[in-house]
Design a protein around this motif. Structure first.
Motif, PDB file in Angstrom:
ATOM      1  N   LEU A   1       0.832  -1.205   0.000  1.00 60.50           N
ATOM      2  CA  LEU A   1       0.000   0.000   0.000  1.00 60.50           C
ATOM      3  C   LEU A   1       0.869   1.259   0.000  1.00 60.50           C
ATOM      4  N   ILE A   2       1.910   1.247   0.837  1.00 61.75           N
ATOM      5  CA  ILE A   2       2.799   2.410   0.946  1.00 61.75           C
ATOM      6  C   ILE A   2       3.552   2.634  -0.371  1.00 61.75           C
ATOM      7  N   ARG A   3       3.991   1.542  -0.983  1.00 62.26           N
ATOM      8  CA  ARG A   3       4.690   1.640  -2.269  1.00 62.26           C
ATOM      9  C   ARG A   3       3.770   2.232  -3.346  1.00 62.26           C
ATOM     10  N   ALA A   4       2.532   1.722  -3.408  1.00 66.24           N
ATOM     11  CA  ALA A   4       1.569   2.213  -4.415  1.00 66.24           C
ATOM     12  C   ALA A   4       1.287   3.698  -4.199  1.00 66.24           C
ATOM     13  N   ALA A   5       1.114   4.102  -2.954  1.00 64.01           N
ATOM     14  CA  ALA A   5       0.822   5.503  -2.639  1.00 64.01           C
ATOM     15  C   ALA A   5       2.009   6.391  -3.012  1.00 64.01           C
ATOM     16  N   GLN A   6       3.211   5.905  -2.727  1.00 62.82           N
ATOM     17  CA  GLN A   6       4.438   6.645  -3.052  1.00 62.82           C
ATOM     18  C   GLN A   6       4.549   6.869  -4.560  1.00 62.82           C
ATOM     19  N   LEU A   7       4.292   5.803  -5.335  1.00 57.01           N
ATOM     20  CA  LEU A   7       4.366   5.908  -6.798  1.00 57.01           C
ATOM     21  C   LEU A   7       3.349   6.942  -7.308  1.00 57.01           C
ATOM     22  N   LEU A   8       2.142   6.924  -6.746  1.00 56.57           N
ATOM     23  CA  LEU A   8       1.130   7.916  -7.156  1.00 56.57           C
ATOM     24  C   LEU A   8       1.615   9.326  -6.892  1.00 56.57           C
ATOM     25  N   ARG A   9       2.232   9.511  -5.730  1.00 60.08           N
ATOM     26  CA  ARG A   9       2.735  10.861  -5.403  1.00 60.08           C
ATOM     27  C   ARG A   9       3.861  11.287  -6.341  1.00 60.08           C
ATOM     28  N   GLU A  10       4.566  10.285  -6.907  1.00 61.41           N
ATOM     29  CA  GLU A  10       5.669  10.589  -7.844  1.00 61.41           C
ATOM     30  C   GLU A  10       5.185  10.778  -9.280  1.00 61.41           C
ATOM     31  N   GLY A  11       3.865  10.717  -9.487  1.00 56.81           N
ATOM     32  CA  GLY A  11       3.334  10.937 -10.837  1.00 56.81           C
ATOM     33  C   GLY A  11       3.228   9.672 -11.674  1.00 56.81           C
ATOM     34  N   LYS A  12       3.354   8.500 -11.007  1.00 52.21           N
ATOM     35  CA  LYS A  12       3.281   7.230 -11.729  1.00 52.21           C
ATOM     36  C   LYS A  12       1.839   6.713 -11.809  1.00 52.21           C
ATOM     37  N   LEU A  13       1.651   5.658 -12.624  1.00 56.40           N
ATOM     38  CA  LEU A  13       0.332   5.036 -12.790  1.00 56.40           C
ATOM     39  C   LEU A  13       0.215   3.781 -11.931  1.00 56.40           C
ATOM     40  N   VAL A  14      -0.852   3.717 -11.142  1.00 57.11           N
ATOM     41  CA  VAL A  14      -1.086   2.555 -10.276  1.00 57.11           C
ATOM     42  C   VAL A  14      -2.494   2.025 -10.525  1.00 57.11           C
ATOM     43  N   ALA A  15      -2.596   0.749 -10.882  1.00 50.79           N
ATOM     44  CA  ALA A  15      -3.920   0.122 -10.996  1.00 50.79           C
ATOM     45  C   ALA A  15      -4.321  -0.384  -9.622  1.00 50.79           C
ATOM     46  N   PHE A  16      -5.583  -0.161  -9.267  1.00 49.64           N
ATOM     47  CA  PHE A  16      -6.034  -0.542  -7.924  1.00 49.64           C
ATOM     48  C   PHE A  16      -7.485  -1.016  -7.973  1.00 49.64           C
ATOM     49  N   PRO A  17      -7.858  -1.861  -6.992  1.00 51.49           N
ATOM     50  CA  PRO A  17      -9.227  -2.384  -7.001  1.00 51.49           C
ATOM     51  C   PRO A  17     -10.215  -1.373  -6.441  1.00 51.49           C
TER      52      PRO A  17
ATOM     53  N   GLY B   1      -4.409  -6.929 -20.055  1.00 53.57           N
ATOM     54  CA  GLY B   1      -4.816  -5.843 -20.941  1.00 53.57           C
ATOM     55  C   GLY B   1      -3.793  -4.729 -21.051  1.00 53.57           C
ATOM     56  N   LEU B   2      -3.150  -4.369 -19.949  1.00 52.37           N
ATOM     57  CA  LEU B   2      -2.268  -3.193 -19.941  1.00 52.37           C
ATOM     58  C   LEU B   2      -0.789  -3.544 -19.802  1.00 52.37           C
ATOM     59  N   GLY B   3      -0.493  -4.747 -19.274  1.00 45.93           N
ATOM     60  CA  GLY B   3       0.908  -5.176 -19.142  1.00 45.93           C
ATOM     61  C   GLY B   3       1.774  -4.127 -18.500  1.00 45.93           C
ATOM     62  N   ASP B   4       2.900  -3.777 -19.140  1.00 42.01           N
ATOM     63  CA  ASP B   4       3.832  -2.841 -18.504  1.00 42.01           C
ATOM     64  C   ASP B   4       3.528  -1.375 -18.828  1.00 42.01           C
ATOM     65  N   ARG B   5       2.317  -1.116 -19.344  1.00 41.94           N
ATOM     66  CA  ARG B   5       1.894   0.292 -19.503  1.00 41.94           C
ATOM     67  C   ARG B   5       1.544   0.895 -18.149  1.00 41.94           C
ATOM     68  N   VAL B   6       1.427   0.039 -17.125  1.00 39.29           N
ATOM     69  CA  VAL B   6       1.102   0.515 -15.789  1.00 39.29           C
ATOM     70  C   VAL B   6       2.311   0.256 -14.883  1.00 39.29           C
ATOM     71  N   ASP B   7       2.601   1.219 -13.979  1.00 36.21           N
ATOM     72  CA  ASP B   7       3.811   1.095 -13.161  1.00 36.21           C
ATOM     73  C   ASP B   7       3.660   0.099 -12.018  1.00 36.21           C
ATOM     74  N   TYR B   8       2.435  -0.079 -11.548  1.00 34.49           N
ATOM     75  CA  TYR B   8       2.229  -0.955 -10.398  1.00 34.49           C
ATOM     76  C   TYR B   8       0.777  -1.411 -10.366  1.00 34.49           C
ATOM     77  N   ILE B   9       0.560  -2.677 -10.026  1.00 36.81           N
ATOM     78  CA  ILE B   9      -0.810  -3.181  -9.875  1.00 36.81           C
ATOM     79  C   ILE B   9      -1.001  -3.637  -8.440  1.00 36.81           C
TER      80      ILE B   9
END
Ligand code: TXA
Ligand code: MG
Length: 322
Positions: free
Chosen positions: A16-32, A161-169
């Protein structure tokens, strides 16, 4: 801030912390979310939001829903908060209802496709809520699929569907509602239903009175921007059929509600006969059958009653002939 226990969804605090960090860095995160998986980016960062359009191959004319975890975030996005919004939010949030409201200047035009309004929703999935809280930013997120393809209801669908187009799932297991949120505009003189979804028209009307459908608005023919008729479409030809009347030619699968197929089919999937149970399974069934490369997928038409409105909307779009 102590991280909530999400172990029943298979999500660890570190993830969760990693996903939140990536979002703050401007990255794409897929989430449920409880509806479908979202492809998230920081809603206040136009460069991050631009990456959503690129990853999905989505036209810039399609506005993106902003996901929030509290009312302070809503009020930083929406310029007004009418009484109907308060009534609906108190009843259906967190949950599968998106409210379209006049936007504040802080919301980048890229999020709203240049419109003066913004769609906001507080999702009910504990993983989604915890992620937004942890990131401490509103999250812009369309469904995490390529443009026009079927929305994902598992992390595996996102991966395929998205493979490596997303930074984190962030894998939180299967979505329970299974079809997208209801989109309701409160930015016009009358409430307008742009997209039927997880909260029914009946439920909304019981709370705030009569609402219009985008298509029945007097004098205006166009639906929600981005609501293309061919959305939610599998690659395989999809047919809505009555009384088990499946095609006689070619290979195919029959998605059955109550009838027996009138000809041989390669596969039969029997669906739940209640609309909510059906919705929860629909996209997963379409993803699975689409991967079989049949000539067609024939789907039993569901009854035309109110509780099936959202399912029927998605089936009609999926069956729309190209
Ligand atoms: O359940 C859902 O809503 C999922 C999850 C991830 O939250 N999201 C989703 O997003 O389905 P998307 O981008 O696939 O669909 C968003 C819909 C589109 O039909 C879009 O036109 C409409 O919401 N929408 C968003 N902002 C709007 C606005 N300002 N005015 C009118 N319609 C809007
Ligand atoms: Mg979508």
């Amino acid at each position: 801030m102590p991280t909530r226990d999400l172990s029943s969804f298979g999500v660890t605090g570190d993830q969760l912390i990693r996903a939140a960090q990536l979002l703050r860095e401007g990255k794409l995160v897929a989430f449920p979310t409880e509806t479908v998986y979202g492809l998230g980016a920081n809603a206040l960062d136009a460069a991050a939001v631009e990456r959503i359009y690129e990853a999905k191959g989505r036209p810039h004319s399609s506005p993106i829903i902003v996901h929030v975890s509290d009312f302070e975030m809503v009020k930083s996005m929406a310029a007004v908060w009418p009484e109907a919004a308060q009534t609906l939010a108190a009843k259906f949030w967190p949950g599968p209802l998106t409210l379209v409201l006049p936007k504040k200047p802080a919301v980048p035009d890229l999020v709203t496709a240049g419109l003066a309004t913004v769609g906001v929703r507080m999702p009910a999935h504990p993983v989604a809520l915890a992620l937004i809280e942890e990131a401490h930013i509103p999250i812009a997120a369309p469904s995490a699929n390529l443009f026009t393809e079927v929305s994902p209801t598992t992390a595996e669908h996102v991966r395929c569907g998205l493979g490596d187009r997303v930074d984190y799932i962030l894998d939180g297991g299967p979505c329970t509602v299974g079809i997208e949120s209801t989109v309701l505009s409160l930015a016009e003189a009358m409430p307008v239903l742009y997209r039927p979804g997880g909260v029914s028209r009946e439920q909304i009307e019981a709370a705030i009175g009569a609402i219009f459908s985008a298509t029945e608005k007097p004098g205006e023919g166009h639906a929600s921007p981005g609501l293309h008729p061919r959305h939610y479409r599998p690659r395989t030809r999809l047919l809505l059929v009555e009384d088990g009347r499946v095609p006689e030619q070619g290979s195919g699968a029959y998605v059955r509600l109550m009838h027996a197929p009138q000809h041989n089919v390669n596969e039969i999937v029997t669906m739940p006969t209640d609309a909510a149970g059906y919705a929860a399974r629909l996209y997963s069934v379409l993803h699975t059958l689409d991967a079989r490369n049949f000539d067609w997928i024939a789907i039993d038409s569901p009854p035309p009653s109110d509780d099936w409105e959202a399912v029927l909307d998605r089936l009609r779009r999926a069956a729309f002939e190209r």
